[in-house]
Design a protein around this motif. Structure first.
Motif, PDB file in Angstrom:
ATOM      1  N   CYS A  43       0.856  -1.179   0.000  1.00 42.21           N
ATOM      2  CA  CYS A  43       0.000   0.000   0.000  1.00 42.21           C
ATOM      3  C   CYS A  43       0.895   1.233   0.000  1.00 42.21           C
ATOM      4  CB  CYS A  43      -0.898  -0.011   1.229  1.00 42.21           C
ATOM      5  SG  CYS A  43      -2.027   1.383   1.325  1.00 42.21           S
ATOM      6  N   LEU A  44       0.563   2.197  -0.843  1.00 46.25           N
ATOM      7  CA  LEU A  44       1.396   3.390  -0.958  1.00 46.25           C
ATOM      8  C   LEU A  44       0.519   4.606  -1.186  1.00 46.25           C
ATOM      9  CD1 LEU A  44       4.351   4.409  -1.102  1.00 46.25           C
ATOM     10  CD2 LEU A  44       4.282   3.948  -3.554  1.00 46.25           C
ATOM     11  N   CYS A  45       0.734   5.635  -0.375  1.00 46.65           N
ATOM     12  CA  CYS A  45      -0.006   6.885  -0.513  1.00 46.65           C
ATOM     13  C   CYS A  45       0.965   7.995  -0.907  1.00 46.65           C
ATOM     14  CB  CYS A  45      -0.717   7.229   0.785  1.00 46.65           C
ATOM     15  SG  CYS A  45      -1.653   8.768   0.659  1.00 46.65           S
ATOM     16  N   LEU A  46       0.816   8.479  -2.118  1.00 48.75           N
ATOM     17  CA  LEU A  46       1.634   9.583  -2.621  1.00 48.75           C
ATOM     18  C   LEU A  46       0.740  10.745  -3.034  1.00 48.75           C
ATOM     19  CD1 LEU A  46       4.165   7.468  -4.702  1.00 48.75           C
ATOM     20  CD2 LEU A  46       4.590   8.631  -2.533  1.00 48.75           C
ATOM     21  N   HIS A  47      -0.272  10.974  -2.244  1.00 52.12           N
ATOM     22  CA  HIS A  47      -1.249  12.031  -2.456  1.00 52.12           C
ATOM     23  C   HIS A  47      -0.560  13.400  -2.421  1.00 52.12           C
ATOM     24  CE1 HIS A  47      -4.919  14.391  -1.611  1.00 52.12           C
ATOM     25  NE2 HIS A  47      -4.208  14.960  -0.657  1.00 52.12           N
ATOM     26  N   ASP A  48      -0.889  14.260  -3.388  1.00 53.00           N
ATOM     27  CA  ASP A  48      -0.444  15.653  -3.419  1.00 53.00           C
ATOM     28  C   ASP A  48       1.070  15.814  -3.332  1.00 53.00           C
ATOM     29  OD1 ASP A  48      -0.761  18.405  -3.615  1.00 53.00           O
ATOM     30  OD2 ASP A  48      -1.099  18.673  -1.479  1.00 53.00           O
ATOM     31  N   ASN A  49       1.771  15.142  -4.222  1.00 52.32           N
ATOM     32  CA  ASN A  49       3.230  15.249  -4.281  1.00 52.32           C
ATOM     33  C   ASN A  49       3.721  15.867  -5.583  1.00 52.32           C
ATOM     34  OD1 ASN A  49       4.765  14.101  -1.919  1.00 52.32           O
ATOM     35  ND2 ASN A  49       3.213  12.531  -2.217  1.00 52.32           N
ATOM     36  N   HIS A  50       2.820  16.394  -6.378  1.00 53.16           N
ATOM     37  CA  HIS A  50       3.168  17.035  -7.655  1.00 53.16           C
ATOM     38  C   HIS A  50       3.858  16.058  -8.614  1.00 53.16           C
ATOM     39  CE1 HIS A  50       2.094  20.973  -6.080  1.00 53.16           C
ATOM     40  NE2 HIS A  50       2.726  20.626  -4.989  1.00 53.16           N
ATOM     41  N   LEU A  51       3.510  14.775  -8.523  1.00 54.85           N
ATOM     42  CA  LEU A  51       4.127  13.768  -9.387  1.00 54.85           C
ATOM     43  C   LEU A  51       3.582  13.861 -10.805  1.00 54.85           C
ATOM     44  CD1 LEU A  51       3.991  10.697  -7.008  1.00 54.85           C
ATOM     45  CD2 LEU A  51       5.982  12.082  -7.574  1.00 54.85           C
ATOM     46  N   ILE A  73      -0.297  13.614 -12.891  1.00 56.53           N
ATOM     47  CA  ILE A  73      -0.174  12.444 -13.760  1.00 56.53           C
ATOM     48  C   ILE A  73      -1.124  12.601 -14.938  1.00 56.53           C
ATOM     49  CG2 ILE A  73      -0.542   9.943 -13.860  1.00 56.53           C
ATOM     50  CD1 ILE A  73       0.209   9.952 -10.823  1.00 56.53           C
ATOM     51  N   ASN A  74      -0.617  12.335 -16.152  1.00 55.21           N
ATOM     52  CA  ASN A  74      -1.466  12.492 -17.338  1.00 55.21           C
ATOM     53  C   ASN A  74      -1.674  11.197 -18.104  1.00 55.21           C
ATOM     54  OD1 ASN A  74       0.930  12.145 -18.699  1.00 55.21           O
ATOM     55  ND2 ASN A  74       1.174  14.284 -19.212  1.00 55.21           N
ATOM     56  N   SER A  75      -1.077  10.105 -17.639  1.00 52.15           N
ATOM     57  CA  SER A  75      -1.206   8.825 -18.327  1.00 52.15           C
ATOM     58  C   SER A  75      -1.233   7.688 -17.305  1.00 52.15           C
ATOM     59  CB  SER A  75      -0.021   8.628 -19.276  1.00 52.15           C
ATOM     60  OG  SER A  75      -0.013   7.321 -19.794  1.00 52.15           O
ATOM     61  N   LEU A  76      -1.932   6.620 -17.658  1.00 55.02           N
ATOM     62  CA  LEU A  76      -2.019   5.449 -16.782  1.00 55.02           C
ATOM     63  C   LEU A  76      -1.082   4.321 -17.207  1.00 55.02           C
ATOM     64  CD1 LEU A  76      -5.887   5.411 -16.326  1.00 55.02           C
ATOM     65  CD2 LEU A  76      -4.167   6.189 -14.687  1.00 55.02           C
ATOM     66  N   GLU A  77      -0.227   4.576 -18.179  1.00 52.70           N
ATOM     67  CA  GLU A  77       0.625   3.512 -18.714  1.00 52.70           C
ATOM     68  C   GLU A  77       1.592   2.938 -17.678  1.00 52.70           C
ATOM     69  OE1 GLU A  77       3.945   4.807 -21.424  1.00 52.70           O
ATOM     70  OE2 GLU A  77       2.864   6.703 -21.272  1.00 52.70           O
ATOM     71  N   ASP A  78       2.004   3.718 -16.682  1.00 57.03           N
ATOM     72  CA  ASP A  78       2.932   3.205 -15.671  1.00 57.03           C
ATOM     73  C   ASP A  78       2.298   2.145 -14.771  1.00 57.03           C
ATOM     74  OD1 ASP A  78       4.999   4.901 -16.495  1.00 57.03           O
ATOM     75  OD2 ASP A  78       4.441   6.477 -15.086  1.00 57.03           O
ATOM     76  N   PHE A  79       0.967   2.015 -14.801  1.00 57.41           N
ATOM     77  CA  PHE A  79       0.271   1.115 -13.894  1.00 57.41           C
ATOM     78  C   PHE A  79      -0.312  -0.114 -14.577  1.00 57.41           C
ATOM     79  CE2 PHE A  79      -0.397   5.616 -12.883  1.00 57.41           C
ATOM     80  CZ  PHE A  79       0.507   5.707 -11.838  1.00 57.41           C
ATOM     81  N   SER A  80      -0.099  -0.270 -15.867  1.00 59.38           N
ATOM     82  CA  SER A  80      -0.742  -1.336 -16.641  1.00 59.38           C
ATOM     83  C   SER A  80      -0.286  -2.740 -16.252  1.00 59.38           C
ATOM     84  CB  SER A  80      -0.516  -1.113 -18.130  1.00 59.38           C
ATOM     85  OG  SER A  80       0.862  -1.201 -18.432  1.00 59.38           O
ATOM     86  N   HIS A  81       0.869  -2.887 -15.666  1.00 60.35           N
ATOM     87  CA  HIS A  81       1.406  -4.210 -15.316  1.00 60.35           C
ATOM     88  C   HIS A  81       1.119  -4.619 -13.875  1.00 60.35           C
ATOM     89  CE1 HIS A  81       4.124  -1.479 -13.474  1.00 60.35           C
ATOM     90  NE2 HIS A  81       4.562  -2.474 -12.736  1.00 60.35           N
TER      91      HIS A  81
END
Length: 118
Positions: A43-51, A73-81
């Motif tokens: 579990c990871l929370c990176l809320h409001d980090n300007h990523l 974040i503008n794309s979901l490609e980093d999470f597809s796997h």
């Protein structure tokens, strides 16, 4: 005492500008998660980090909950796997399409009756 209060009340209310993070490295993610290795992070929370991206997501093979709201974040490609992902919060980002996201067995798809706003 009134002079000190007046000095404080006359200050401009300013918030310090947080630096924008283009990406996080492994050490930062481990420190934030409290895990010893990236494959131990569930579990990871990176809320409001300007990523803008989370390229290290490829190493988060056992992650089941990921909170990334209020970033850039503008794309979901980093999470597809992320096949064990059960919950992904990317609300209030710059995502305009679900393209690139492959819904795994655990991550429920959006029912047709549920309005989806990006």
């Amino acid at each position: 005492r009134e002079g000190k209060d007046d000095d404080i009340l006359s200050l401009d209310p300013s918030m310090p500008v947080r630096p924008k993070l283009a990406m996080l490295d492994e050490a930062m993610l481990l420190q934030h998660s409290g895990a010893e290795t990236l494959d131990a992070v569930k579990c990871l929370c990176l809320h409001d980090n300007h990523l803008v991206r989370l390229r290290m997501a490829t190493s988060l093979i056992h992650i089941s909950k990921l909170f990334l709201s209020f970033n850039e974040i503008n794309s979901l490609e980093d999470f597809s796997h992320l096949l064990q992902l059960e919950f992904l919060d990317v609300s209030f980002n710059k995502i305009s399409s679900l393209e690139g996201l492959k819904v795994g067995k655990s991550l429920p798809s959006f029912p047709p009756s549920l309005p989806l706003s990006l």
